[in-house]
Scaffold this active site. Structure first.
Site, short mmCIF file in Angstrom:
data_model
loop_
_atom_site.label_atom_id
_atom_site.label_comp_id
_atom_site.label_asym_id
_atom_site.label_seq_id
_atom_site.Cartn_x
_atom_site.Cartn_y
_atom_site.Cartn_z
N TYR A 11 0.82 -1.21 0.00
CA TYR A 11 0.00 0.00 0.00
C TYR A 11 0.86 1.27 0.00
O TYR A 11 0.55 2.24 -0.69
CB TYR A 11 -0.94 0.01 1.21
CG TYR A 11 -2.21 -0.77 1.01
CD1 TYR A 11 -3.17 -0.37 0.08
CD2 TYR A 11 -2.46 -1.92 1.77
CE1 TYR A 11 -4.33 -1.09 -0.11
CE2 TYR A 11 -3.64 -2.65 1.59
CZ TYR A 11 -4.56 -2.22 0.65
OH TYR A 11 -5.72 -2.93 0.47
N HIS A 68 -7.58 1.36 -0.52
CA HIS A 68 -7.45 0.93 0.87
C HIS A 68 -8.71 1.17 1.69
O HIS A 68 -9.14 0.33 2.47
CB HIS A 68 -6.27 1.66 1.52
CG HIS A 68 -5.97 1.20 2.91
ND1 HIS A 68 -6.43 1.88 4.02
CD2 HIS A 68 -5.28 0.13 3.38
CE1 HIS A 68 -6.04 1.25 5.11
NE2 HIS A 68 -5.33 0.18 4.75
#
Length: 251
Positions: free
Chosen positions: A28, A43
């Site tokens: 991420y 996310h």
């Protein structure tokens, strides 16, 4: 799309064997450096099917021909490989662009040098039976009611709901990708029972403060090639974005 990242351990130090959470964070963070808006949307919101949320990517365990495991610590002693897959071009192009701009992969105080990044050729999928192995454990759950409250529990592989829920999960991912259901819902998955019986307890991995049980059991899959492709690109089962359910077709 699928990539293979070749890593070199900088120092022969040990890494906690429950590294999925930190590896997920690295994915991420890498994506965020390339495209903050896309990474934050993925996310926080992801791709929805009803109340379910899919991230539509997964990654393998760190794989090396030479490693040492002592208690809950693992030491990589040679070239180490990480595989990452997603059907979303925006995900892969942003991610690969940023990885190529970095020299290291850091997991807490552990560090690998990034040697190379390779885009892998996608295998052909047909309705014939093909063999697969797991590059990370397959996880499947179901909801039960305990004291009037619904709770999610991991299913054992021998439970009939394990495969049934995997099939439903694949169909849902297909819908999220193409905004329609497949014309052919046929998908057959058969795990190697003899292999499973040698280790029926599966693999237990701590993610954040929760233990997740999954299975790395070879299996065959046949049926609709489009659904098989979804399994290959998105991952099989649940918790794919946490590093579970990555599979590999073998000859």
């Amino acid at each position: 799309m699928r990539i293979k990242i070749t890593l070199l351990p900088e120092e022969y130090k040990s890494l906690n064997i429950n590294y999925n959470y930190f590896l997920s964070g690295w994915v991420y963070n890498t994506l965020k450096k390339a495209n903050r808006e896309f990474a934050e949307h993925l996310h926080e919101k992801g791709y929805r099917y009803g109340k379910k949320v899919f991230k539509l990517f997964t990654f393998s365990q760190l794989r090396s021909k030479k490693l040492k495991i002592i208690d809950d610590e693992i030491m990589f002693l040679d070239e180490t490989y990480l595989y990452i897959t997603s059907p979303k071009k925006e995900f892969m192009l942003n991610f690969v662009t940023e990885v190529l701009n970095n020299e290291f992969l850091k997991l807490q105080d552990y560090q690998f040098r990034i040697k190379s990044v390779e885009m892998l050729k996608e295998p052909e999928f047909s309705n014939k039976e093909d063999k697969f192995i797991c590059l990370s454990p397959i996880v499947m759950s179901t909801a039960i009611e305990i004291d009037g409250k619904r709770k999610s529990i991991n299913l054992p592989l021998h439970d009939s709901r394990f495969i049934e829920n995997i099939k439903n999960n694949l169909i849902e991912k297909y819908y999220v990708l193409y905004n329609t259901f497949p014309d052919n819902l046929n998908i057959n998955i058969d795990f190697d029972v003899n292999y499973y019986m040698k280790n029926p307890n599966g693999k237990r991995i701590k993610f954040k403060n929760v233990y997740v049980k999954g299975y790395m059991v070879p299996f065959t899959m046949s049926g609709n090639p489009d659904l098989i492709k979804v399994a290959y690109e998105c991952g099989l089962g649940e918790k794919n974005s946490a590093g579970f359910g990555m599979i590999q077709k073998i000859k």
